[in-house]
Design a protein around this motif. Structure first.
Motif, PDB file in Angstrom:
ATOM      1  N   SER A 130       6.393 -16.745  12.974  1.00  0.00           N
ATOM      2  CA  SER A 130       6.235 -16.976  11.533  1.00  0.00           C
ATOM      3  C   SER A 130       4.811 -16.764  11.036  1.00  0.00           C
ATOM      4  CB  SER A 130       6.675 -18.408  11.181  1.00  0.00           C
ATOM      5  OG  SER A 130       8.023 -18.618  11.528  1.00  0.00           O
ATOM      6  N   ASN A 131       3.827 -16.916  11.926  1.00  0.00           N
ATOM      7  CA  ASN A 131       2.446 -16.925  11.461  1.00  0.00           C
ATOM      8  C   ASN A 131       1.535 -15.870  12.091  1.00  0.00           C
ATOM      9  OD1 ASN A 131       2.408 -19.643   9.847  1.00  0.00           O
ATOM     10  ND2 ASN A 131       3.353 -20.176  11.806  1.00  0.00           N
ATOM     11  N   VAL A 132       1.790 -15.531  13.322  1.00  0.00           N
ATOM     12  CA  VAL A 132       0.852 -14.721  14.089  1.00  0.00           C
ATOM     13  C   VAL A 132       1.239 -13.250  14.050  1.00  0.00           C
ATOM     14  CG1 VAL A 132      -0.141 -14.342  16.384  1.00  0.00           C
ATOM     15  CG2 VAL A 132       0.367 -16.676  15.603  1.00  0.00           C
ATOM     16  N   SER A 133       0.248 -12.383  13.932  1.00  0.00           N
ATOM     17  CA  SER A 133       0.491 -10.936  13.998  1.00  0.00           C
ATOM     18  C   SER A 133      -0.422 -10.320  15.049  1.00  0.00           C
ATOM     19  CB  SER A 133       0.272 -10.274  12.637  1.00  0.00           C
ATOM     20  OG  SER A 133      -1.005 -10.583  12.116  1.00  0.00           O
ATOM     21  N   LEU A 134      -0.098  -9.108  15.436  1.00  0.00           N
ATOM     22  CA  LEU A 134      -0.781  -8.439  16.538  1.00  0.00           C
ATOM     23  C   LEU A 134      -2.044  -7.721  16.093  1.00  0.00           C
ATOM     24  CD1 LEU A 134       2.357  -6.848  18.236  1.00  0.00           C
ATOM     25  CD2 LEU A 134       0.971  -8.710  19.192  1.00  0.00           C
ATOM     26  N   VAL A 135      -3.001  -7.592  17.029  1.00  0.00           N
ATOM     27  CA  VAL A 135      -4.182  -6.755  16.826  1.00  0.00           C
ATOM     28  C   VAL A 135      -4.377  -5.923  18.092  1.00  0.00           C
ATOM     29  CG1 VAL A 135      -5.278  -8.426  15.291  1.00  0.00           C
ATOM     30  CG2 VAL A 135      -5.829  -8.447  17.736  1.00  0.00           C
ATOM     31  N   GLN A 136      -5.136  -4.835  17.959  1.00  0.00           N
ATOM     32  CA  GLN A 136      -5.463  -3.997  19.113  1.00  0.00           C
ATOM     33  C   GLN A 136      -6.357  -4.802  20.061  1.00  0.00           C
ATOM     34  OE1 GLN A 136      -5.354  -1.800  21.741  1.00  0.00           O
ATOM     35  NE2 GLN A 136      -4.734  -0.329  20.155  1.00  0.00           N
ATOM     36  N   ASN A 137      -5.946  -4.929  21.331  1.00  0.00           N
ATOM     37  CA  ASN A 137      -6.692  -5.801  22.245  1.00  0.00           C
ATOM     38  C   ASN A 137      -7.797  -5.090  23.016  1.00  0.00           C
ATOM     39  OD1 ASN A 137      -5.156  -4.320  24.015  1.00  0.00           O
ATOM     40  ND2 ASN A 137      -4.023  -6.049  24.858  1.00  0.00           N
ATOM     41  N   ILE A 138      -8.009  -3.811  22.752  1.00  0.00           N
ATOM     42  CA  ILE A 138      -9.161  -3.097  23.310  1.00  0.00           C
ATOM     43  C   ILE A 138     -10.024  -2.692  22.128  1.00  0.00           C
ATOM     44  CG2 ILE A 138      -9.910  -1.053  24.588  1.00  0.00           C
ATOM     45  CD1 ILE A 138      -7.374  -1.266  26.230  1.00  0.00           C
ATOM     46  N   PHE A 139     -11.192  -3.303  22.017  1.00  0.00           N
ATOM     47  CA  PHE A 139     -11.966  -3.249  20.785  1.00  0.00           C
ATOM     48  C   PHE A 139     -12.530  -1.869  20.468  1.00  0.00           C
ATOM     49  CE2 PHE A 139     -12.834  -7.959  21.728  1.00  0.00           C
ATOM     50  CZ  PHE A 139     -11.660  -8.322  21.077  1.00  0.00           C
ATOM     51  N   SER A 140     -12.618  -0.976  21.454  1.00  0.00           N
ATOM     52  CA  SER A 140     -13.133   0.360  21.178  1.00  0.00           C
ATOM     53  C   SER A 140     -12.095   1.245  20.495  1.00  0.00           C
ATOM     54  CB  SER A 140     -13.596   1.027  22.481  1.00  0.00           C
ATOM     55  OG  SER A 140     -12.518   1.144  23.396  1.00  0.00           O
ATOM     56  N   ARG A 141     -10.862   0.764  20.392  1.00  0.00           N
ATOM     57  CA  ARG A 141      -9.798   1.540  19.756  1.00  0.00           C
ATOM     58  C   ARG A 141      -9.676   1.183  18.275  1.00  0.00           C
ATOM     59  NH1 ARG A 141      -5.391   0.970  24.745  1.00  0.00           N
ATOM     60  NH2 ARG A 141      -6.429   2.489  26.103  1.00  0.00           N
ATOM     61  N   PRO A 142      -9.093   2.068  17.475  1.00  0.00           N
ATOM     62  CA  PRO A 142      -9.009   1.814  16.032  1.00  0.00           C
ATOM     63  C   PRO A 142      -8.302   0.506  15.711  1.00  0.00           C
ATOM     64  CG  PRO A 142      -8.473   4.097  16.506  1.00  0.00           C
ATOM     65  CD  PRO A 142      -8.578   3.410  17.833  1.00  0.00           C
ATOM     66  N   SER A 143      -8.788  -0.160  14.697  1.00  0.00           N
ATOM     67  CA  SER A 143      -8.235  -1.456  14.290  1.00  0.00           C
ATOM     68  C   SER A 143      -7.410  -1.352  13.012  1.00  0.00           C
ATOM     69  CB  SER A 143      -9.374  -2.459  14.084  1.00  0.00           C
ATOM     70  OG  SER A 143     -10.286  -1.986  13.096  1.00  0.00           O
TER      71      SER A 143
END
Length: 531
Positions: A130-143
């Motif tokens: 209900s609350n959490v969404s995903l982000v790219q977990n390798i920071f050098s990749r596009p966000s």
């Protein structure tokens, strides 16, 4: 910005659908355990672009990869026993959890080490969905896709019916300490739709062995760092490697980091292959390799070509792994389906020509004998020579009249640096100010378009390898190698005058109008026709 362009190029590389092998090419038996084509296993779908195990990552992986693609999900468990596909037991790097609950960090002891973060098992499935969404977990990749996609349950990924499904169970012992059971969860699913289950914990694999055999699910034992401790036996993984026959008693295959198979030295060049694949195959175990991605810094032997790395593991003439774990499944699919078993027989499309840029200047200093030889060996149709002139009138091949970037001229002739604004705005050490003997005393220097401070060097072992070639030698080389053509590049007419007085000092306005950039392709067999 540089990293973005590099990633964008690699993404385009990976999105080319893998063409089928031409019908004229005979089928070749693979050197895998069962002689079958190596499997492409997508870690969290197309996680090189989208957040891992998001719906978009999974859909794009299936639509752009081999028909037999295997989808891998890293199993994590909520406090109410729901299985999620997330890369780690902590939500920190893969989701927006820290912005939603900024004061909810906790510390747990995981395999003897204190870890701090937002742990999956502290939240119910409903709270996360209900609350959490995903982000790219390798920071050098596009966000650009961060915060736009929900977390996927295991059932969500199974629901899209991937050709094959791989469930990776990394932390069963940790979850058992907190009254959660991955084995019980799998039994609730009745193992339906699960092709592979992997784990670095021997106890867990043994506990589900009977159920897995009944469901015809393959169990894969995962090797971690050789010095790490396996929690069931309390032995190092390097010790367990010495008795692969014992692993065969409870697993049908093994998963290892790729450097178990092709280790690299301290200079990042490949060492000879280990005997791991041969030893595992002898014990009847399939071998899967992990750690593949287009945007990882790999051995210089691959020249920043991710396809070359895949081929090293499946088409080396000695052995083949049984599959890859990759963040870019289209590239692995293309390497296996299109490029493998094609040495000396790569199909050409129409009348397209492969024209070099200073020879194979990505592997050797440009415009040297070694660069041109490598280009010919790699199948280039046309080799090129940018003509420069020495002070005493010798025409030779070099990318620029300024020798500072691509030779060691700065260390030897720094005092000879001059300014020629008609050629470039900065000072340089120019070929027409040095005799041919002086130029030959220099070492060529490999040049990279990427920042060397960022680590993107090109083949440093051959940084100063090779010799400069005169124009006559270049033409004779092209004729002897019977290439389709040679490309002569005259960059600045003013630089080809062999005069005591520089023409731009005498008639500057005329020289400016004479500066041009011309190229002519010549057939080296007759030196008189243009293709």
């Amino acid at each position: 910005m540089l990293r973005f362009f590099i990633f964008f190029f690699l993404f385009i590389h990976s999105c080319v659908a893998a063409p089928k092998i031409p019908a004229a090419v005979p089928a070749t038996k693979w050197l895998t355990l069962n002689g079958q084509e190596p499997a492409v296993v997508a870690r969290g779908g197309f996680s090189g672009l989208f957040p891992e195990s998001s719906a978009s990552a999974n859909d794009l992986a299936i639509s752009t990869s081999s028909p037999g693609l295997t989808m891998l999900c890293n199993l994590q468990m909520t406090k109410d026993g729901v299985g999620l596909c997330l890369s780690d037991i902590r939500l920190d790097n893969a989701t927006t959890i820290s912005t939603l609950f900024p004061k909810a960090q906790k510390t747990y002891k995981v395999y003897g080490q204190d870890l701090k973060g937002w742990f999956v098992l502290d939240y119910s499935a409903d709270t996360i969905f209900s609350n959490v969404s995903l982000v790219q977990n390798i920071f050098s990749r596009p966000s650009i896709f961060d915060g736009q996609m929900p977390v996927s349950a295991v059932e969500d990924v199974l629901g899209i019916k991937p050709p094959k499904f791989w469930l990776s169970v990394q932390y069963d012992a940790f979850y058992m300490e907190h009254k959660l059971s991955a084995a019980a969860y799998l039994r609730s699913l009745r193992f339906r739709g699960i092709t592979f289950i992997s784990s670095p914990e021997i106890g867990f694999l043994k506990s589900i062995g009977m159920d897995a055999r009944r469901a015809k699910t393959k169990l894969i034992f995962e090797f971690k760092d050789p010095e790490a401790i396996e929690p069931t036996t309390n032995k190092k993984y390097s010790e367990l490697q010495q008795n692969l026959a014992a692993i065969k008693a409870f697993a049908s295959g093994v998963l290892v980091p790729k450097d178990y198979i092709w280790p690299t030295d301290s200079a990042n060049y490949l060492k000879p292959a280990s005997t791991f694949v041969a030893d595992a195959h002898r014990a009847g175990l399939e071998v899967y390799a992990s750690g593949f991605a287009n945007d990882y810094r790999t051995s210089y032997n691959y020249s920043y070509d991710p396809s070359a790395e895949y081929l090293q593991f499946v088409d080396n003439g000695q052995f083949s792994v049984d599959g890859f774990i990759t963040d870019f499944p289209p590239t692995a699919s293309q390497a296996i389906s299109c490029l493998s078993h094609q040495k000396g027989n790569l199909p050409k499309i129409g009348n397209a020509l492969v024209i070099t840029h200073n020879g194979a200047s990505g592997e050797y200093p440009g415009c040297t004998d070694l660069a041109y030889q490598k280009a010919v060996d790699d199948g280039a149709d046309v080799i090129d020579c940018s003509v420069q002139m020495s002070k005493d009138g010798m025409a030779f091949c070099h990318d620029s009249a300024d020798l500072t970037a691509t030779t060691t001229a700065m260390t030897t002739f720094m005092s000879r640096a001059t300014s020629v604004p008609e050629i470039q705005p900065t000072n340089g050490i120019f070929s027409f100010d040095l005799t041919w003997a002086e130029i030959q005393s220099l070492k060529p220097q490999i040049q990279s378009p990427f920042s060397t401070s960022g680590g993107f060097q090109r083949n440093p072992a051959n940084k100063n390898a090779g010799k400069f070639m005169t124009l006559v030698d270049f033409l004779e080389f092209g004729k002897a190698k019977a290439v389709t053509g040679v490309l002569i590049n005259i960059q600045a007419k003013c630089c080809l005058f062999s005069l005591k007085e520089r023409p731009w000092n005498r008639r500057r306005s005329q020289v400016r109008s004479d500066q041009f950039h011309t190229r002519q392709a010549i057939n080296p067999k007759g030196f008189d026709s243009v293709r």
